[in-house]
Design an enzyme around this catalytic site. Structure first.
Site, PDB file in Angstrom:
ATOM      1  N   ASP A 171       0.873  -1.177   0.000  1.00 54.07           N
ATOM      2  CA  ASP A 171       0.000   0.000   0.000  1.00 54.07           C
ATOM      3  C   ASP A 171       0.911   1.228   0.000  1.00 54.07           C
ATOM      4  OD1 ASP A 171      -1.952   1.900   0.192  1.00 54.07           O
ATOM      5  OD2 ASP A 171      -2.704   1.280   2.153  1.00 54.07           O
ATOM      6  N   ASN A 176       1.750   6.918   3.372  1.00 51.50           N
ATOM      7  CA  ASN A 176       2.462   5.904   4.133  1.00 51.50           C
ATOM      8  C   ASN A 176       3.973   6.064   4.132  1.00 51.50           C
ATOM      9  OD1 ASN A 176       0.109   4.669   4.964  1.00 51.50           O
ATOM     10  ND2 ASN A 176      -0.005   3.373   3.142  1.00 51.50           N
ATOM     11  N   ASP A 190       1.998   1.310   7.835  1.00 50.93           N
ATOM     12  CA  ASP A 190       0.867   0.594   7.232  1.00 50.93           C
ATOM     13  C   ASP A 190       1.344  -0.573   6.374  1.00 50.93           C
ATOM     14  OD1 ASP A 190      -1.705  -0.066   6.734  1.00 50.93           O
ATOM     15  OD2 ASP A 190      -2.244   1.749   5.643  1.00 50.93           O
TER      16      ASP A 190
END
Length: 245
Positions: A171, A176, A190
């Site tokens: 992701d 992030n 994450d």
């Protein structure tokens, strides 16, 4: 994910996990989960992720991946992970940095996008393929999507050959990546979907996310900062796969 607006309910479980810390909601996701910043009396900060059970990825998965990745690069240190019959939670130590979508970096998009590309390359170079126990290849992702009841277009069932196999973040969207005050990438967060896959799986999503967060015109800057020439076919495939799964 989005920054919460308005009042955010804070349940008894989150209050107990906070142990008296001052709580600030910082992220909300699409399934009703929240991430809270917990500022403690001793001056330390933790983050508490709390949300309903998720068929796509669990916080136990993320805790396991974080503990593994922590051997090789800077990631949040897991303090606690747990669950009850409706929700899961993950408590991690804070890293002294700001998300690449912090208002400061939204105002300096070229710096932020360059940092995201450099940081992603660093992550791919640091994590050892031979030691990774998880998958993020198209076949696994399609199987997972179908298990959740999604219909995946047939054209996505024949992926392009791997360019370079890496441990993907899973992701790699702009929020992030964490930056220091000078705009350098220092860490990622994450990690619930981390696993083996082609590097373009992450590059495609990271570059696509620049438009969501900074506006048009920055996709190729991220790819340049990563250190490769754009592969338009792989970019198109992995963006379509992201949207379909």
């Amino acid at each position: 994910m989005s920054i919460p607006t308005g009042d955010v309910p804070i349940g008894a479980t989150v209050l107990a996990l906070a142990e008296g810390a001052t709580l600030t909601p910082v992220w909300a996701n699409e399934i009703g989960g929240f991430t809270f910043r917990a500022q403690r009396a001793d001056g330390t900060t933790r983050y508490i992720k709390y949300g309903p059970h998720n068929a796509e990825v669990s916080m136990f998965d993320e805790a396991e991946r974080l503990s593994w990745a922590n051997q090789y690069l800077r990631v949040p240190v897991v303090v606690q992970v747990g669950a009850d019959h409706t929700h899961e939670w993950l408590v991690t130590e804070a890293i002294d940095g700001a998300s690449a979508v912090d208002p400061r970096w939204i105002a300096e998009p070229r710096t932020a996008v360059t940092a995201i590309g450099r940081g992603l390359r660093r992550l791919h170079d640091a994590l050892p393929v031979s030691e990774c126990a998880w998958l993020w290849d198209p076949y696994s992702r399609i199987a997972g999507a179908e298990a959740r009841g999604l219909t995946v277009p047939d054209r996505l069932r024949t992926p392009p050959s791997d360019d370079v196999l890496v441990v993907c973040h899973g992701d790699a969207c702009a929020p992030n990546t964490l930056l220091d005050d000078a705009g350098n990438p220092i860490a990622h967060v994450d990690f619930g979907a981390l696993g083996l896959g082609d590097r373009w799986s992450d590059i495609a999503v990271a570059s696509m996310s620049t438009e969501w967060n900074y506006g048009p015109g920055y996709e190729d800057l991220l790819i340049e900062a990563y250190g490769v020439e754009p592969d338009r076919d792989r970019l198109a495939y992995y963006r379509d796969l992201w949207n379909a799964t």
